[in-house]
Design a protein around this motif. Structure first.
Motif, short mmCIF file in Angstrom:
data_model
loop_
_atom_site.label_atom_id
_atom_site.label_comp_id
_atom_site.label_asym_id
_atom_site.label_seq_id
_atom_site.Cartn_x
_atom_site.Cartn_y
_atom_site.Cartn_z
N ARG A 167 -25.10 25.88 2.77
CA ARG A 167 -24.05 25.26 3.60
C ARG A 167 -23.40 26.28 4.54
O ARG A 167 -23.07 25.97 5.69
CB ARG A 167 -23.00 24.60 2.71
N GLU A 168 -23.23 27.51 4.06
CA GLU A 168 -22.63 28.54 4.91
C GLU A 168 -23.57 28.92 6.06
O GLU A 168 -23.14 29.11 7.20
CB GLU A 168 -22.27 29.77 4.07
N VAL A 169 -24.85 29.04 5.74
CA VAL A 169 -25.84 29.37 6.77
C VAL A 169 -25.89 28.25 7.81
O VAL A 169 -25.91 28.49 9.02
CB VAL A 169 -27.24 29.59 6.14
N VAL A 170 -25.91 27.01 7.31
CA VAL A 170 -25.99 25.83 8.19
C VAL A 170 -24.80 25.80 9.15
O VAL A 170 -24.97 25.58 10.36
CB VAL A 170 -26.03 24.54 7.33
N PHE A 174 -25.14 25.87 13.26
CA PHE A 174 -24.64 24.79 14.11
C PHE A 174 -23.57 25.30 15.08
O PHE A 174 -23.57 24.95 16.26
CB PHE A 174 -24.06 23.65 13.26
N THR A 175 -22.66 26.14 14.57
CA THR A 175 -21.59 26.67 15.42
C THR A 175 -22.17 27.49 16.57
O THR A 175 -21.80 27.31 17.74
CB THR A 175 -20.64 27.56 14.58
N VAL A 187 -19.08 20.73 17.48
CA VAL A 187 -19.60 19.54 18.15
C VAL A 187 -20.99 19.15 17.66
O VAL A 187 -21.25 18.00 17.32
CB VAL A 187 -19.58 19.72 19.69
N LEU A 188 -21.93 20.10 17.63
CA LEU A 188 -23.32 19.77 17.25
C LEU A 188 -23.41 19.28 15.82
O LEU A 188 -24.12 18.32 15.53
CB LEU A 188 -24.22 20.99 17.42
N LYS A 189 -22.69 19.96 14.92
CA LYS A 189 -22.75 19.54 13.51
C LYS A 189 -22.22 18.11 13.36
O LYS A 189 -22.85 17.28 12.68
CB LYS A 189 -21.95 20.50 12.63
N GLU A 190 -21.10 17.82 14.00
CA GLU A 190 -20.53 16.46 13.91
C GLU A 190 -21.50 15.43 14.48
O GLU A 190 -21.66 14.34 13.94
CB GLU A 190 -19.18 16.39 14.64
N ALA A 191 -22.17 15.80 15.57
CA ALA A 191 -23.09 14.87 16.24
C ALA A 191 -24.38 14.67 15.44
O ALA A 191 -25.15 13.75 15.71
CB ALA A 191 -23.42 15.37 17.64
N ALA A 192 -24.63 15.55 14.46
CA ALA A 192 -25.83 15.43 13.62
C ALA A 192 -25.51 14.83 12.25
O ALA A 192 -26.41 14.70 11.41
CB ALA A 192 -26.48 16.80 13.43
#
Length: 335
Positions: A167-170, A174-175, A187-192
């Motif tokens: 989860r930390e790597v992810v 994304f950030t 933004v990208l994480k929320e959009a995925a």
């Protein structure tokens, strides 16, 4: 105990010098003919702990645009945990066939979870030299423990710990990818899919093959995930298509291999490229890999980010539910 009979590579007895016809690829796909043997560029290796944030963003953005794949070191996942992940997976695949088949993918299942050897639904297609096990490791609400091996006994504990570090790597990936698009970090994480992103672990097991020059472990494809984070073993085999060449990924102990998947290509409207890759097999050794596919929930809708769309940059992809995208891809239907 009752189990579901599946035909897998491990259950296949083959002649020492040949393989069944259905595994032999056409010449244009055979590794002996198509692998590049000259001097080739290396897949980028990136220090995820680089103190220069701007440099880290630049390196990841460049790799994601030009390659769609890169290796990360200093990523924070303990090396002994990676070793344990490999050990428990290897122990499972070395169990007697009937023990593995307890976890077989149900015949009528719409999910990929479970033990087996086939993904696409095409009876006329050539087969791949691989067995696999799929199960989700995050979030807790999506986990189905019936597909988690009970043997070895430490399997669950190791995979749960690995999920925590993932989860930390992810989040960092994304950030960084978001900032590289000129967007806020989340933004990208929320959009995925945000906190509902599903972490689908797959263990690939490629047994020794008498004719590795004629077959493939996995045929050329891009991942339908947003991002894939992969642990390999020391047996080479991952190949990437770049500049009209199939290039072999160099093995770096304890590095994680990051694949840009279809959903990030869609969200970035093509700025980041999903990597076309395949897997070869070995004559003498079993190759294994542990990819984690970061996937939106099935009902989640993914399309090009509105912030990246303009009159000069119209959407290059359709907006659709992830489950519909996955159905089309697995059944080889147009998107």
């Amino acid at each position: 105990m009752e189990f579901h009979r599946v035909q897998t590579i491990a259950s296949l007895s083959t002649d020492k010098e040949t393989i069944p016809e259905e595994f032999i690829r056409p010449e244009k796909e055979q590794p002996a003919i198509t692998t590049s043997h000259g001097p080739v560029p290396q897949i980028p290796t990136i220090d995820l702990n680089d103190p220069d944030e701007q440099n880290l963003v630049r390196l990841i953005v460049d790799a994601s645009k030009e390659w769609g794949i890169f290796q990360i070191i200093n990523h924070g996942v303990p090396s002994d945990l990676i070793t344990k992940l490999q050990d428990v997976g290897k122990t499972f695949f070395e169990l007697p066939q009937e023990e593995k088949e307890v976890y077989a993918k149900p015949h009528d299942s719409k999910s990929v979870e479970g033990y087996g050897s086939k993904l696409q639904k095409d009876p006329h297609e050539k087969k791949s030299w691989v067995d696999h096990l799929f199960h989700r490791i995050w979030p807790p609400s999506s986990i189905n423990y019936k597909f988690w091996p009970k043997n070895p006994p430490s399997y669950r504990e190791v995979n749960e710990e690995y999920g925590i570090y993932m989860r930390e790597v992810v989040d960092k990936l994304f950030t960084t990818l978001s900032v590289g698009l000129g967007l806020e970090g989340q933004v990208l994480k929320e959009a995925a899919g945000g906190e509902e992103i599903e972490y689908m672990l797959k263990i690939n097991y490629y047994p020794p093959c008498p004719r590795p020059d004629l077959t493939l472990g996995v045929v050329a494809h891009t991942d339908l995930s947003a991002i894939t984070i992969l642990v390999p073993n020391e047996v080479p085999g991952l190949q990437v298509f770049k500049d009209d060449h199939w290039i072999e990924a160099k093995y770096i102990p304890n590095a994680l291999i990051i694949h840009i998947g279809d959903q990030i290509e869609i969200l970035s409207n093509g700025k980041y490229k999903a990597v076309l890759h395949r897997t070869t097999v070995s004559k003498d050794k079993a190759r294994m890999s542990w990819p984690v596919f970061l996937e939106p929930p099935g009902e989640f809708v993914v399309g090009p980010l509105p912030q990246l769309i303009s009159k000069d940059n119209p959407p290059k992809f359709k907006t659709k539910k992830f489950k519909d995208y996955m159905y089309c891809k697995l059944n080889k239907l147009p998107q």
